[in-house]
Write an enzyme that holds these catalytic residues in place. Structure first.
Site, PDB file in Angstrom:
ATOM      1  N   ASP A   1      52.479  11.253  15.709  1.00 35.74           N
ATOM      2  CA  ASP A   1      53.086  11.895  14.543  1.00 35.74           C
ATOM      3  C   ASP A   1      53.376  10.875  13.448  1.00 35.74           C
ATOM      4  OD1 ASP A   1      55.007  10.702  16.219  1.00 35.74           O
ATOM      5  OD2 ASP A   1      56.616  11.897  15.375  1.00 35.74           O
TER       6      ASP A   1
ATOM      7  N   TRP B   1      52.018  24.522  18.897  1.00 35.99           N
ATOM      8  CA  TRP B   1      51.929  23.243  19.591  1.00 35.99           C
ATOM      9  C   TRP B   1      51.052  23.407  20.847  1.00 35.99           C
ATOM     10  CZ3 TRP B   1      54.737  23.897  15.604  1.00 35.99           C
ATOM     11  CH2 TRP B   1      55.291  22.844  14.913  1.00 35.99           C
TER      12      TRP B   1
ATOM     13  N   ARG C   1      58.570   4.590  13.089  1.00 38.80           N
ATOM     14  CA  ARG C   1      59.940   4.715  13.563  1.00 38.80           C
ATOM     15  C   ARG C   1      59.970   4.771  15.095  1.00 38.80           C
ATOM     16  NH1 ARG C   1      60.318  10.700  11.089  1.00 38.80           N
ATOM     17  NH2 ARG C   1      59.628  11.931  12.884  1.00 38.80           N
ATOM     18  N   ASP C   2      61.138   5.078  15.650  1.00 43.27           N
ATOM     19  CA  ASP C   2      61.297   5.106  17.106  1.00 43.27           C
ATOM     20  C   ASP C   2      60.817   6.442  17.676  1.00 43.27           C
ATOM     21  OD1 ASP C   2      63.274   6.644  15.995  1.00 43.27           O
ATOM     22  OD2 ASP C   2      64.937   5.699  17.075  1.00 43.27           O
ATOM     23  N   GLU C   3      59.530   6.739  17.440  1.00 39.82           N
ATOM     24  CA  GLU C   3      58.922   7.968  17.951  1.00 39.82           C
ATOM     25  C   GLU C   3      57.465   7.690  18.307  1.00 39.82           C
ATOM     26  OE1 GLU C   3      58.993  12.734  16.841  1.00 39.82           O
ATOM     27  OE2 GLU C   3      60.159  11.290  15.700  1.00 39.82           O
TER      28      GLU C   3
ATOM     29  N   GLU D   1      56.053  13.318   5.836  1.00 36.35           N
ATOM     30  CA  GLU D   1      56.478  14.323   6.813  1.00 36.35           C
ATOM     31  C   GLU D   1      57.077  15.545   6.121  1.00 36.35           C
ATOM     32  OE1 GLU D   1      59.103  14.519  10.943  1.00 36.35           O
ATOM     33  OE2 GLU D   1      59.320  12.814   9.589  1.00 36.35           O
TER      34      GLU D   1
ATOM     35  N   ASP E   1      50.916  18.665  15.623  1.00 32.71           N
ATOM     36  CA  ASP E   1      50.280  17.830  14.606  1.00 32.71           C
ATOM     37  C   ASP E   1      48.805  17.618  14.934  1.00 32.71           C
ATOM     38  OD1 ASP E   1      53.158  17.264  15.049  1.00 32.71           O
ATOM     39  OD2 ASP E   1      52.962  15.979  13.296  1.00 32.71           O
TER      40      ASP E   1
ATOM     41  N   HIS F   1      52.704  10.680   7.987  1.00 26.47           N
ATOM     42  CA  HIS F   1      52.800  11.816   8.901  1.00 26.47           C
ATOM     43  C   HIS F   1      51.697  12.789   8.489  1.00 26.47           C
ATOM     44  CE1 HIS F   1      56.084  12.828  11.777  1.00 26.47           C
ATOM     45  NE2 HIS F   1      55.558  14.045  11.736  1.00 26.47           N
TER      46      HIS F   1
END
Length: 965
Positions: free
Chosen positions: A451, A524, A455-457, A739, A464, A760
């Site tokens: 995604d 999803w 960052r912390d992902e 995003e 997506d 994103h």
């Protein structure tokens, strides 16, 4: 004829990849040949490059497809096979391809190496080595190797290969990948050594949602390797990982996907991977319990440094910071040359945006995103090993010497995908939008379709991935990349009853059954059906569709079980759904949940995925299954109409997304579509011809408009440059897709830090519309892989020209148009060898169309008039059509000084309505009648009726009125 792009399972010369089945593909180009079609082909496979040891020969056949051909033989383990193809053209020509190859891995052979772990403190990053002797001439050597978390390795002091982040990121609980390398040329007769460095990576470093988790999959660093060396006399030896290997502490003091890396050059051990190194004082290793049965050949494409970029500026901020600007948001790191005193530390911090002209990274949440280097006093080139960053800006800390811009290079990393599509228009902002989407794909296609990269992902959200799948396939060679993702998805799916996780691979923190382990959301989970279908349309591999059909069927069966348990109402009204994620029409426009009923969206996808299963079952000749799922789809559609639409076709949910989904997914009967189209039109007008859609509505929005007579609306939405719109981000300086529609506010401040990625790619799905509708390149279901192309460009006067190219699975395609005057048009098309195309020329009269300088009616190609359009059928070649269109293409209204003199006057409005009578009964225009003319002219519905001739008439009337007055 020229044969190129020979691939095995969508990969050029794959070494040690997983080959459940073998599929050869290639592209034949016409070159200087007079042939335009393939009439026959032959595929040969040999164990020798000279083809004297044939193991397969298809013979000359007219049934062989260049998109996918599966040879009938069973490959052996650890064997290289050579293959070539011969093609015969329709004019009698014959051509033989160059030689391609593929090499199998260990397949079902048992491992003779063991998983080993270093006997050092588990927090310490290890290096592991082994010396060995070779007593005879080596003719072939392979290493089969894997490590957890990440590894890279050296032979006799030389780094092997250019791959990064091996063994890749996958569903480690269920399967693990190993890589195969040809190390023949790195070995010498006599003493040799191998050295392996390990890092945390996804396996044991901090990773996961909401700040992440440590040791998700295991707590120990571990390595497994097996070298198989063949001598000139035919004998061989095997060197596997065992307790004779040695380990020590690496100079990498820390590594993590989110937080970066710390490298202490003072802890380096010189020549540690050389054979003469004395490792007597090194630590032992132990055999550790990791199941080798989970190991299999790789599916992940190599992650590589694909591009390099130099900084465009050195910024000295008001806060006293030194910041490099690379001019592009990207994924990777900075490589630099340093010479600093021993013991000094420098730090590079990474961020996406400046705030108040200062460095900023609060939107990275808990990710530190920095690289620290502690010097040993030597001059050297440095870069991280086991981490990556999403960034445009780099803050330099601890640099005491003068900063030289030439010392820094940004290394852009992503999976080994080749760019295949291009788009260019007369509008520079639209061109930048295309580049932004392409860079979003580059930045997020790093082994998993993530995604975001910063960052912390950085996780593989399935929504997506499916939203962007078709755009991805237009932009880059994405088949093998998505096949690996779908393999992970399948491994997860079979353990949760056919459902699909929100994230693939799924993050499974121990004793945490919460959100991150969730599954079963519409849109999803529909990655299970949409991605296989998309790959089939773009690449035409029927065998791949067969392989992935169980994924599709099991997802629909999972939904049907839920439906049946609740009374078989053929509605999906249970569970959590993301709905129209991040749409702007929810109760809280800054929130995450859109205003469209998520159960309506869920049921719509239930219907859509069921139709895809029925369609695919028919293609793969599962007739009974096709009938079964067609019947189920009919039941779902009937239930949707009972629940969500009146007898006259009005939607019970009056949102842009609800109406878009109804049209895109064919939820209503044909005689009710016009009502939905009109309601969507009025809804958009009510919303000022601006979108307010989220992750569900946006991908289908412009497609629906262009297919349903509202192409002008689609262009207006594309070209809006205020919030909310695609070009708003472009105007704000974005170089990737955001995003949120307003990730950055008009004053340049970031709109929030909780969930705000500036890279994103989901909203970049507009690029598919640009390929399909703006430029007109469409695959067809009856001849996928672009064996038959439908050219259906839809010009609009708000652009002067648009053109696209595509290196498709069937060859090189071009499509483009140019407006010479308000209604004089030129179209250009290129149809590749061994394909055909149907062209729809809009608003055309067959009798006045010129083709390559001749009247179309005098040319040999088939053409027919069909209403306002002309249909032509094209064979391979290059074509230029020119004609005077039967409609005038719209132009944006511009205002002269004489017009400005009368802003807001009654005379001006009267003249406006005399020139544009079709505006007089438009309720939306009447709402704005008191606006000054220049403001009224910016209302998109007005600009759509403005043509060059009308504009001149308006100017003359206004000038005349000025004189009289």
């Amino acid at each position: 004829m020229i044969i190129s792009s020979l691939k095995t399972n969508s990969i050029t010369n794959p070494l040690g990849f997983y080959l459940k089945y073998i599929s050869f593909s290639w592209i034949t180009e016409q070159g200087t040949s007079t042939s335009t079609k393939q009439v026959a082909a032959k595929v040969e496979v040999s164990k020798t490059i000279d083809f004297r040891k044939l193991i397969f020969d298809s013979g000359k056949s007219d049934e062989i497809s260049s998109l996918a051909y599966t040879p009938d033989f069973v490959p052996e383990p650890r064997t290289r096979y050579f293959w070539r193809v011969t093609v015969w053209g329709d004019k009698g020509e014959e051509v033989v391809s160059d030689v391609a190859w593929f090499e199998t891995g260990k397949m079902d052979e048992p491992w003779r190496g063991n998983w080993i772990t270093p006997n050092i403190e588990k927090e310490c990053h290890p290096i592991i080595r082994k010396s060995f002797e070779l007593s005879k001439e080596v003719t072939s050597a392979r290493i089969y190797i894997s490590g957890v978390g990440l590894y890279h390795f050296e032979i006799n002091g030389t780094r092997v290969g250019k791959e990064l982040f091996t063994p890749g990121y996958n569903a480690y609980e269920f399967w693990m990948q190993y890589q195969t390398y040809d190390i023949t040329n790195l070995l010498t007769n006599g003493s040799n050594a191998i050295g392996v460095s390990l890092g945390n990576g996804w396996y044991k470093g901090r990773f996961g949602f909401d700040g992440g988790y440590h040791e998700l999959y295991g707590e120990k660093f571990a390595l497994i390797a097996e070298m198989i060396i063949t001598y000139a006399d035919g004998s061989s030896m095997v060197i596997g990982t065992d307790e004779s290997w040695k380990s020590y502490i690496s100079p990498i003091e820390f590594s993590g996907i989110y937080d970066g890396e710390i490298y202490n050059a003072n802890k380096e051990i010189e020549n540690w991977s050389q054979p003469y190194f004395n490792d007597d004082n090194w630590y032992d290793v132990s055999i550790t319990e990791i199941n080798t049965e989970k190991l299999q050949e790789r599916l992940s494409l190599p992650v590589l440094i694909k591009e390099e970029r130099k900084p465009i500026d050195i910024i000295h901020t008001p806060a006293g910071e030194t910041v490099l600007d690379f001019g592009q948001n990207m994924t990777g790191w900075v490589r630099l040359n340093v010479k600093i005193p021993k013991g000094e530390k420098i730090i590079l911090q990474y961020g996406e945006i400046l705030q108040d002209n200062c460095f900023y990274r609060e939107n990275l949440r808990t990710a530190k995103a920095e690289y620290a280097f502690i010097s040993d006093g030597t001059e050297r080139e440095i870069q991280p090993h086991f981490t990556f960053f999403g960034f445009r800006y780099v803050k330099l800390i601890g640099f005491s010497n003068e900063i030289k811009i030439g010392d820094f290079t940004a290394c852009v990393i992503y999976s080994d995908l080749q760019e295949t599509g291009t788009i260019e228009t007369s509008n520079n902002d639209v061109n930048q939008l295309f580049q932004n989407a392409l860079w979003g794909q580059k930045g997020n296609f790093l082994d998993v379709p993530t995604d975001c990269p910063q960052r912390d992902e950085r996780m593989g959200w399935t929504g997506d991935a499916q939203i962007f799948a078709s755009t991805a396939c237009y932009n880059m060679t994405s088949s093998a990349f998505y096949q690996k993702f779908m393999y992970d998805l399948r491994e997860e799916q079979i353990r949760i009853g056919g459902s699909v996780p929100f994230i693939v691979p799924t993050i499974k923190p121990e004793n945490d059954p919460g959100f991150v382990t969730g599954h079963g959301s519409s849109a999803w989970g529909d990655a299970a059906t949409i991605i296989p279908w998309t790959l089939y349309l773009h690449y035409g591999d029927k065998q791949l569709l067969i392989e992935q059909f169980p994924i599709m069927k099991d997802w629909v069966d999972y939904i049907r079980k839920i439906d049946d348990k609740s009374g078989s109402k053929r509605l999906w009204k249970e569970g959590f759904h993301f709905g129209d994620w991040l749409a702007l029409d929810g109760k809280d426009p800054q929130g995450m949940m859109g205003g469209t009923d998520p159960y309506y969206i869920a049921t719509a996808y239930y219907y859509y995925s069921t139709r895809l299963v029925a369609k695919v079952a028919n293609i793969i000749e599962e007739t009974e299954l096709s009938d079964e799922y067609h019947a189920l789809a009919d039941e779902i559609k009937a239930a949707i109409n009972r629940e969500y639409f009146t007898q006259n076709g009005r939607s019970a949910i009056n949102t842009q997304t609800a109406l878009i989904v109804a049209l895109s997914m064919d939820l209503v009967a044909e005689n009710k579509r016009l009502r939905i189209v009109e309601d969507l039109k009025m809804k958009l007008l009510e919303d000022g011809l601006h979108l307010n859609t989220g992750f569900v509505g946006t991908p289908y929005l412009c497609d629906v408009l262009s297919k349903n007579g509202l192409n002008d609306f689609a262009y207006t939405l594309l070209l809006n440059d205020d919030f909310p719109s695609w070009l708003y981000a472009v105007k704000m300086g974005a170089t990737t897709i955001w995003e949120r529609w307003n990730s950055v506010l008009p004053d340049g401040s970031i709109s929030g830090t909780g969930m705000n990625s500036l890279n994103h790619y989901a909203y970049g799905s507009i690029i598919e519309w640009m390929y399909r509708h703006m430029c007109g390149i469409n695959p067809t279901e009856d001849a996928p892989g672009f064996k038959k192309i439908r050219f259906e460009p839809k010009p609009n006067g708000q652009l002067k020209y648009a053109k696209a190219t595509l290196q498709s699975a069937s060859g090189f395609i071009e499509s483009g148009w140019e407006i010479k005057s308000s209604n004089s048009m030129t179209f250009r098309f290129r149809v590749p060898f061994n394909t055909s195309a149907e062209v729809l020329l809009p608003y055309a009269n067959r009798k006045i169309i010129m083709l390559d300088g001749k009247k179309l009616i005098d040319c040999s190609i088939y053409s027919k008039q069909e209403g306002d359009n002309v249909i032509c059928e094209l064979t391979p070649g290059y074509y230029v059509f020119e004609y005077i269109s039967t409609r005038e293409y719209t132009l944006l209204l511009t205002t002269s000084s004489s017009i400005k003199d009368f802003l807001g006057t009654n005379e001006t409005r009267d003249i406006l309505y005399q020139v544009f009578p079709n505006l007089t009964d438009n309720p939306f225009v009447l709402q704005h009648i008191e606006k000054p003319l220049y403001e009224l002219a910016q209302v998109p519905i007005v600009s759509m009726f403005v043509t060059e001739d009308k504009l001149e008439e308006l100017k003359k009337r206004l000038e005349l009125t000025a004189i009289v007055k």
